[in-house]
Each structure stands twice: as C-alpha cells, then as structure tokens.
Scaffold this active site. Structure first.
Site, PDB file in Angstrom:
ATOM      1  N   LYS A 185       0.897  -1.193  -0.167  1.00 42.95           N
ATOM      2  CA  LYS A 185       0.160   0.065   0.212  1.00 42.95           C
ATOM      3  C   LYS A 185       0.846   1.347  -0.131  1.00 42.95           C
ATOM      4  O   LYS A 185       0.647   1.975  -0.778  1.00 42.95           O
ATOM      5  CB  LYS A 185      -0.922   0.213   1.145  1.00 42.95           C
ATOM      6  CG  LYS A 185      -1.861  -1.138   1.332  1.00 42.95           C
ATOM      7  CD  LYS A 185      -2.700  -0.927   2.552  1.00 42.95           C
ATOM      8  CE  LYS A 185      -1.983  -1.161   3.774  1.00 42.95           C
ATOM      9  NZ  LYS A 185      -1.520  -2.488   4.234  1.00 42.95           N
TER      10      LYS A 185
ATOM     11  N   ARG B  49      -9.589   0.708   8.464  1.00 39.37           N
ATOM     12  CA  ARG B  49      -8.847  -0.672   8.970  1.00 39.37           C
ATOM     13  C   ARG B  49      -9.825  -1.538   9.696  1.00 39.37           C
ATOM     14  O   ARG B  49      -9.660  -2.402  10.381  1.00 39.37           O
ATOM     15  CB  ARG B  49      -7.442  -0.520   9.745  1.00 39.37           C
ATOM     16  CG  ARG B  49      -6.428  -1.035   8.815  1.00 39.37           C
ATOM     17  CD  ARG B  49      -5.171  -0.728   9.737  1.00 39.37           C
ATOM     18  NE  ARG B  49      -4.061  -1.441   9.452  1.00 39.37           N
ATOM     19  CZ  ARG B  49      -3.054  -0.902   8.688  1.00 39.37           C
ATOM     20  NH1 ARG B  49      -3.141   0.415   8.419  1.00 39.37           N
ATOM     21  NH2 ARG B  49      -2.133  -1.701   8.312  1.00 39.37           N
TER      22      ARG B  49
ATOM     23  N   ARG C 286      11.845  -6.017   5.065  1.00 41.39           N
ATOM     24  CA  ARG C 286      11.948  -4.503   5.269  1.00 41.39           C
ATOM     25  C   ARG C 286      12.293  -4.471   6.884  1.00 41.39           C
ATOM     26  O   ARG C 286      13.093  -3.445   7.099  1.00 41.39           O
ATOM     27  CB  ARG C 286      10.526  -3.967   4.977  1.00 41.39           C
ATOM     28  CG  ARG C 286      10.488  -2.641   5.580  1.00 41.39           C
ATOM     29  CD  ARG C 286       9.081  -2.078   5.237  1.00 41.39           C
ATOM     30  NE  ARG C 286       7.910  -2.259   5.932  1.00 41.39           N
ATOM     31  CZ  ARG C 286       6.846  -2.069   5.863  1.00 41.39           C
ATOM     32  NH1 ARG C 286       6.529  -1.295   4.859  1.00 41.39           N
ATOM     33  NH2 ARG C 286       5.717  -2.559   6.696  1.00 41.39           N
TER      34      ARG C 286
ATOM     35  N   ARG D  93      11.838  -0.830  11.871  1.00 37.44           N
ATOM     36  CA  ARG D  93      10.421  -1.029  12.515  1.00 37.44           C
ATOM     37  C   ARG D  93      10.244  -2.233  13.284  1.00 37.44           C
ATOM     38  O   ARG D  93      10.391  -3.218  12.763  1.00 37.44           O
ATOM     39  CB  ARG D  93       9.461  -0.989  11.167  1.00 37.44           C
ATOM     40  CG  ARG D  93       9.067   0.367  10.626  1.00 37.44           C
ATOM     41  CD  ARG D  93       8.041   0.532   9.505  1.00 37.44           C
ATOM     42  NE  ARG D  93       6.716  -0.421   9.894  1.00 37.44           N
ATOM     43  CZ  ARG D  93       5.976  -0.396   9.077  1.00 37.44           C
ATOM     44  NH1 ARG D  93       5.698   0.308   8.144  1.00 37.44           N
ATOM     45  NH2 ARG D  93       4.603  -0.849   9.419  1.00 37.44           N
TER      46      ARG D  93
ATOM     47  N   ARG E 195      -0.458  -9.400  13.319  1.00 32.08           N
ATOM     48  CA  ARG E 195      -1.000  -8.354  12.245  1.00 32.08           C
ATOM     49  C   ARG E 195      -1.876  -9.102  11.320  1.00 32.08           C
ATOM     50  O   ARG E 195      -2.902  -8.472  11.075  1.00 32.08           O
ATOM     51  CB  ARG E 195       0.084  -7.625  11.890  1.00 32.08           C
ATOM     52  CG  ARG E 195       0.973  -6.653  12.624  1.00 32.08           C
ATOM     53  CD  ARG E 195       2.277  -6.253  12.176  1.00 32.08           C
ATOM     54  NE  ARG E 195       2.071  -5.418  11.042  1.00 32.08           N
ATOM     55  CZ  ARG E 195       3.149  -4.897  10.419  1.00 32.08           C
ATOM     56  NH1 ARG E 195       4.337  -5.537  10.478  1.00 32.08           N
ATOM     57  NH2 ARG E 195       2.869  -4.138   9.264  1.00 32.08           N
TER      58      ARG E 195
HETATM   59  P1  B4P Z   1       4.559  -1.791   1.979  1.00 31.21           P
HETATM   60  O1  B4P Z   1       3.864  -1.122   0.737  1.00 31.21           O
HETATM   61  O2  B4P Z   1       5.383  -0.656   3.046  1.00 31.21           O
HETATM   62  O3  B4P Z   1       3.438  -2.218   2.747  1.00 31.21           O
HETATM   63  P2  B4P Z   1       1.909  -1.667   3.580  1.00 31.21           P
HETATM   64  O4  B4P Z   1       0.792  -2.473   3.052  1.00 31.21           O
HETATM   65  O5  B4P Z   1       1.905  -0.095   3.366  1.00 31.21           O
HETATM   66  O6  B4P Z   1       2.309  -1.911   4.892  1.00 31.21           O
HETATM   67  P3  B4P Z   1       1.931  -1.863   6.593  1.00 31.21           P
HETATM   68  O7  B4P Z   1       0.500  -2.513   6.665  1.00 31.21           O
HETATM   69  O8  B4P Z   1       2.923  -2.634   7.339  1.00 31.21           O
HETATM   70  O9  B4P Z   1       1.531  -0.383   6.773  1.00 31.21           O
HETATM   71  P4  B4P Z   1       0.920   0.699   7.894  1.00 31.21           P
HETATM   72  O10 B4P Z   1       1.846   1.606   7.897  1.00 31.21           O
HETATM   73  O11 B4P Z   1      -0.183   0.878   7.397  1.00 31.21           O
HETATM   74  O12 B4P Z   1       5.316  -2.716   1.607  1.00 31.21           O
HETATM   75  C1  B4P Z   1       6.059  -3.876   2.432  1.00 31.21           C
HETATM   76  C2  B4P Z   1       7.153  -4.125   1.825  1.00 31.21           C
HETATM   77  O13 B4P Z   1       7.211  -4.894   0.450  1.00 31.21           O
HETATM   78  C3  B4P Z   1       8.405  -3.063   1.585  1.00 31.21           C
HETATM   79  O14 B4P Z   1       9.596  -3.350   1.925  1.00 31.21           O
HETATM   80  C4  B4P Z   1       8.157  -3.072  -0.121  1.00 31.21           C
HETATM   81  O15 B4P Z   1       9.357  -2.467  -0.700  1.00 31.21           O
HETATM   82  C5  B4P Z   1       7.796  -4.375  -0.443  1.00 31.21           C
HETATM   83  N1  B4P Z   1       6.965  -4.604  -1.490  1.00 31.21           N
HETATM   84  C6  B4P Z   1       5.836  -3.724  -1.822  1.00 31.21           C
HETATM   85  N2  B4P Z   1       5.347  -4.172  -3.118  1.00 31.21           N
HETATM   86  C7  B4P Z   1       6.276  -5.199  -3.630  1.00 31.21           C
HETATM   87  C8  B4P Z   1       6.064  -6.148  -4.712  1.00 31.21           C
HETATM   88  N3  B4P Z   1       5.264  -5.931  -5.615  1.00 31.21           N
HETATM   89  N4  B4P Z   1       6.983  -7.049  -4.830  1.00 31.21           N
HETATM   90  C9  B4P Z   1       8.035  -7.314  -3.927  1.00 31.21           C
HETATM   91  N5  B4P Z   1       8.093  -6.478  -2.741  1.00 31.21           N
HETATM   92  C10 B4P Z   1       7.211  -5.536  -2.602  1.00 31.21           C
HETATM   93  O16 B4P Z   1       0.426   0.038   9.350  1.00 31.21           O
HETATM   94  C11 B4P Z   1       1.357  -0.367  10.402  1.00 31.21           C
HETATM   95  C12 B4P Z   1       0.677  -0.167  11.654  1.00 31.21           C
HETATM   96  O17 B4P Z   1       0.337   1.073  12.218  1.00 31.21           O
HETATM   97  C13 B4P Z   1      -0.338  -1.347  11.808  1.00 31.21           C
HETATM   98  O18 B4P Z   1      -0.030  -2.686  12.167  1.00 31.21           O
HETATM   99  C14 B4P Z   1      -1.291  -0.797  13.159  1.00 31.21           C
HETATM  100  O19 B4P Z   1      -0.682  -1.066  14.337  1.00 31.21           O
HETATM  101  C15 B4P Z   1      -0.936   0.978  12.825  1.00 31.21           C
HETATM  102  N6  B4P Z   1      -2.398   1.641  11.979  1.00 31.21           N
HETATM  103  C16 B4P Z   1      -2.020   2.212  10.898  1.00 31.21           C
HETATM  104  N7  B4P Z   1      -3.115   2.734  10.194  1.00 31.21           N
HETATM  105  C17 B4P Z   1      -4.023   2.150  11.406  1.00 31.21           C
HETATM  106  C18 B4P Z   1      -5.698   2.411  11.349  1.00 31.21           C
HETATM  107  N8  B4P Z   1      -6.312   2.924  10.299  1.00 31.21           N
HETATM  108  N9  B4P Z   1      -6.251   1.870  12.510  1.00 31.21           N
HETATM  109  C19 B4P Z   1      -5.573   1.327  13.479  1.00 31.21           C
HETATM  110  N10 B4P Z   1      -4.236   1.216  13.547  1.00 31.21           N
HETATM  111  C20 B4P Z   1      -3.382   1.707  12.332  1.00 31.21           C
END
Ligand code: B4P
Length: 188
Positions: free
Chosen positions: A14, A89, A128, A134, A146
């Site tokens: 995302k 979420r 990552r 992190r 998670r």
């Molecule tokens: P990202 O792109 O970073 O992953 P994400 O889906 O954004 O991650 P996440 O769910 O951890 O984040 P959030 O900050 O929202 O990709 C991950 C990795 O994969 C990277 O290293 C990237 O390079 C790699 N990658 C991506 N695409 C790829 C592909 N096609 N091929 C290969 N590699 C690939 O959440 C973090 C925490 O914050 C939650 O657990 C929660 O505690 C809190 N939080 C956030 N929003 C919240 C909400 N609305 N309500 C309650 N808690 C919340």
C-alpha cells in the site's frame, strides 16, 4: 475529486504504490501508519499511546485514528483527491470515512485491494525489518498477529465496499511496476 482507498494486508504494498500514485495523479497521500509513526518519533502523547498498540501488531483505537483523518481532510478541502493508505482498517472507520466525505460531497470512488498471500507478505515484512528499524516488522510472531488482526477486523471492509459496488481486486504478487500499471488502469 478522486478519493481512493488502497486496501490490503500488512506488507501488501500500500505504501509503496501510494507513493507512485500520488506522484502521477497529484492526490494527497493519507497514510495513518505514517502519521502515527511521525507522532511516535516526535514523542507526542498520541505517538506514545499509538506505540503501545503498533509494537504488538494491534490496531490503534478507532477514535484516535478517525480524529487524525478528519483533521487531515479538513486541512485539504481544495485537494484533487486523496489516496487513503491503511485507512479504514475497521468497519467503524469505514463508516466514519463515509460520513466525513459525505460532508465534502465527494464520496469514495473505488477501493483498490492488493491481493497477496501470507508467505509472500511475511518475506517482504521481514526483509523490510532488516533495514527499516520498524520493530513491528522484525518479529515473526508480531507479523502473524498483524495478519490475524487483519483477517478479524479489517477484512470485513471488503464486503462493506462490495455492497457499495466499489471493490476492485488487483494481483499484488506481481512486480511493483506491474502492480502499478494495474492500479493505473482503474484510475484512468
Ligand atoms: P509496504 O508498501 O510498505 O506495505 P504496507 O502495505 O503499506 O504496510 P503496513 O500494513 O505495514 O503499514 P501501515 O503503516 O499501514 O510494503 C512492504 C514491503 O514490501 C516493502 O519493503 C516494499 O518494498 C515491499 N514490496 C511492496 N510491493 C512489492 C512487490 N510488488 N514485490 C516485492 N516487494 C514489494 O501500518 C502499520 C501499523 O500502524 C499497523 O499494524 C497498526 O498498528 C497501525 N495503524 C495504521 N493505520 C491504522 C488504522 N487505520 N487503524 C488502526 N491502526 C492503524
């Protein structure tokens, strides 16, 4: 105004795709994860509270997150639109978002969902975790928690948006470039 929810399990891409999409479509990136991490880094009371949940792989309480998003929307009422990354979420957050956007007259256009299996997600997050600092990406038990939280609390949003005819799945197992191309087809 174009308002898009980018949806998917932890590590689905995302954040990665949001960066590219905001660059191309000039939308505002609203990542609740980024906002919470910034608060934590600054050591604010909100950041300290959020850290208790994030470090265990739990969700931060709805009222905290909803308040943050409302502020960000209200600060950007003249924007071309938003990419909501990691929000909503929970169904409670989804309903709150609908209400906030109803007031602006610009509801969510689409939920674009990145579909990736759990083995691939675990690999990406651990990788990552080696460089990002992190804590929630470094421990496999936290990562598994998670996923459980995602399946229990976040996945019901799929039906919530399907019922509105706004859910679109995208294969997130492909390369970053291929996933980006598929997302753009839904936005153009
Ligand atoms: P990202 O792109 O970073 O992953 P994400 O889906 O954004 O991650 P996440 O769910 O951890 O984040 P959030 O900050 O929202 O990709 C991950 C990795 O994969 C990277 O290293 C990237 O390079 C790699 N990658 C991506 N695409 C790829 C592909 N096609 N091929 C290969 N590699 C690939 O959440 C973090 C925490 O914050 C939650 O657990 C929660 O505690 C809190 N939080 C956030 N929003 C919240 C909400 N609305 N309500 C309650 N808690 C919340």
């Amino acid at each position: 105004m174009k308002n898009i929810v980018l949806f998917g399990p932890p590590g689905a891409g995302k954040g990665t795709q949001s960066e590219r999409l905001i660059d191309k479509y000039k939308l505002i990136h609203l990542s609740t994860g980024d906002i919470l991490r910034a608060e934590r880094k600054e050591g604010t009371p909100l950041g300290q509270k959020a850290n208790e949940y994030i470090s265990k792989g739990e969700l931060v309480p709805d009222d905290i997150v909803i308040g943050m998003v409302a502020n960000k929307i209200n600060e950007n009422l003249d924007a071309k639109g938003f990419i909501f990354d990691g929000f909503p979420r929970t169904v409670t957050q989804g309903k709150a978002l609908d209400e906030m956007l109803h007031k602006t007259g610009h509801p969510i256009n689409k939920m674009l969902a990145l579909e990736v299996d759990e083995d691939e997600l675990t690999k990406r997050l651990l990788l990552r975790g080696e460089t990002s600092g992190r804590a929630d990406d470094q421990d496999e038990a936290t990562i598994r928690n998670r996923f459980k939280v995602y399946n229990d609390e976040t996945l019901p949003l799929k039906e919530f948006y399907k019922a509105q005819g706004k859910y679109y799945g995208v294969d997130g197992m492909n390369s970053i470039e291929m996933v980006f191309d598929d997302l753009c087809k839904h936005l153009d």
